[in-house]
Design an enzyme around this catalytic site. Structure first.
Site, short mmCIF file in Angstrom:
data_model
loop_
_atom_site.label_atom_id
_atom_site.label_comp_id
_atom_site.label_asym_id
_atom_site.label_seq_id
_atom_site.Cartn_x
_atom_site.Cartn_y
_atom_site.Cartn_z
N ASP A 20 0.84 -1.20 0.00
CA ASP A 20 0.00 0.00 0.00
C ASP A 20 0.87 1.26 0.00
O ASP A 20 0.68 2.17 0.80
CB ASP A 20 -0.93 0.02 1.23
N GLU A 196 -11.10 -0.51 -3.43
CA GLU A 196 -10.36 0.11 -2.32
C GLU A 196 -9.13 0.80 -2.86
O GLU A 196 -8.89 0.83 -4.07
CB GLU A 196 -9.97 -0.96 -1.28
#
Ligand SMILES: *[C@@H]1O[C@H](CO)[C@@H](O)[C@H](O)[C@H]1NC(C)=O
Ligand SMILES: *[C@@H]1O[C@H](CO)[C@@H](O)[C@H](O)[C@H]1NC(C)=O
Ligand SMILES: *[C@@H]1O[C@H](CO)[C@@H](O)[C@H](O)[C@H]1NC(C)=O
Length: 450
Positions: A20, A196
């Site tokens: 991420d 997401e």
């Protein structure tokens, strides 16, 4: 004339075991980096003057999870932003007693250098529902600050959708929050129904939002939402979704589950895509606890119509280059090499510079989407041929890279096995010839960019 840039001095994976990934280039000239750590127990920040130097920069732990209660488990996907003169970190966190009670939280730091002084907890970002919520990102547009995040709607079957809302301050949204994407295509619904990891890029009169879909194994892939920059961003009808993923697993380059990206720019102003991927497909156990999502960086390209072209996840190793002339980029077309003004499959024009097959002090140019095939001269022409392992092939696929014969900021390629013979442009093809005139020197001079 044809600029060569050393932005390409990126070696992938850039940072191992950081998922991420978020890179932010601040006005102080530093690139700031933060990401999920495999232990999901802390937030660290590092900074460096170039993207590649982030790899060796020492991370500073700026915040650690609480022993219990909120923010005590699953510290995920931090992002660092600089808003109205202060630093903010958005992150997601669960609870030791309820690991998947994930909510969005905000930290603030007034220091000039966010590696110094302590971070103040500003609490949870309250949304419409008290439900699974994560991956907040924030951007400003026409004087309004927005939050984009992923959340579970108790009335929608599935995991998470993407929402946008305006903000009254960096930790407070203004209702209504509106849904701008829900998993609807097959590639968004593999194992889990997930949207997401949104990231925002404003370019060419549009607001682009990338996001990641499906389970976090090799199914993970990136989608693209687009809105006109003069549209009402709080109207779901302003957003259109690309029907196909823009970035996905590529077995040829050995990159699996690319996603959860961010965007930054190189020192030369080129757009850079930051993302994570694994370099293997099969995972033992829960993908969430497989630590090998590595941070990667590569150039983001643009199509003539102003839409982004993500290409494919490039292979591990030095970032590939693209070689240009005044009239286009060289690319392969079957075994032929042509010069093309409009390369739509970017990977056809990307070559990794590797140690020369005949001499490691020289170079060879290996195709990224036909690994094992190299730029090679034969019969006076230049071809993309598969390495047959012969000495003849090694010689004919090895080049000495010189400063450009007509422009020392560009490059020229001399045949390793035929002194004074250079790769030259000839119409929209490449040939191997000796050099005598200034026109020859010009035609043997190429741009090399990444
Ligand atoms: C990998 O990328 C190339 C594009 O050059 C494409 O042709 C190929 O289908 C991709 N492979 C996978 C498995 O997506
Ligand atoms: C570039 O190539 C794409 C795909 O082949 C094509 O759709 C597009 O019209 C081309 N654009 C230009 C400006 O030639
Ligand atoms: C040099 O390149 C130009 C542009 O492609 C071409 O018109 C010319 O024929 C080339 N000259 C030689 C000697 O190959």
């Amino acid at each position: 004339q044809m600029p060569s840039s050393n932005d390409g001095q990126i070696v992938n994976p850039l940072i191992e075991q950081r998922a991420d990934p978020w890179v932010y280039l601040h006005t102080d000239g530093y690139y700031y980096f933060t990401a999920s750590v495999p232990e999901y127990d802390r937030i660290e920040i590092r900074r460096a003057m170039t993207i590649q130097e982030l790899a060796a920069a020492v991370p500073v732990v700026v915040w650690e999870k609480h022993p219990e209660g909120i923010m005590s488990k699953h510290i995920w996907a931090p992002e660092i932003h600089h808003i109205d003169g202060k630093w903010y970190i958005y992150f997601a966190a669960g609870r030791e007693d309820e690991a998947f009670a994930i909510r969005i939280y905000v930290l603030e730091n007034e220091a000039e250098n966010p590696l110094e002084q302590s971070w103040v907890e500003k609490g949870e970002v309250k949304t419409r529902w008290d439900s699974f919520a994560l991956d907040a990102t924030s951007f400003e547009h026409q004087g309004v600050r927005y939050l984009v995040w992923a959340q579970h709607d108790p009335d929608i079957l599935g995991n998470t959708n993407l929402y946008i809302a305006a903000m009254s301050d960096p930790w407070t949204i203004i209702q209504p929050q509106v849904m701008i994407s829900t998993p609807e295509f097959e590639w968004e619904r593999r194992r889990f129904l997930v949207n997401e990891g949104a990231a925002v890029l404003k370019r060419n009169g549009r607001i682009y939002i990338t996001y990641s879909a499906s389970a976090t194994n090799h199914y993970y892939a990136m989608g693209l939402l687009t809105a006109a920059d003069d549209s009402n961003l709080l109207d779901p009808a302003s957003w259109s979704k690309s029907p196909d993923p823009v970035f996905a697993t590529n077995e040829t380059t050995g990159q699996y589950g690319p996603g959860h990206n961010s965007f930054t720019v190189s020192p030369d102003g080129d757009d850079i895509l930051i993302y994570h991927a694994r370099n293997y497909r099969d995972i033992a156990g829960d993908p969430l606890y497989d630590p090998n999502r590595h941070t990667r960086a590569q150039r983001l390209y643009w199509n003539p119509d102003g839409t982004p072209n993500f290409g494919i996840p490039v292979p591990d190793g030095v970032h590939p280059v693209r070689i240009s002339t005044e009239t286009g980029f060289i690319r392969h077309d079957g075994d032929s090499i042509v010069i093309d003004a409009n390369v739509s499959d970017i990977a056809d024009s990307q070559f990794q510079i590797v140690p020369g097959l005949a001499d490691s002090d020289a170079i060879s140019l290996e195709s990224i989407n036909r690994p094992g095939s190299f730029l090679r001269h034969r019969d006076g022409g230049i071809w993309l041929d598969e390495n047959d392992g012969s000495d003849e092939f090694a010689n004919e696929a090895t080049w000495i890279e010189h400063p450009g014969l007509a422009d020392s900021t560009a490059v020229s390629f001399e045949a390793y096995s035929l002194a004074d013979q250079y790769i030259k442009q000839h119409g929209n093809l490449l040939i191997l010839e000796s050099i005598s005139t200034n026109a020859d020197r010009a035609n043997a001079t190429f741009g090399e960019e990444f």
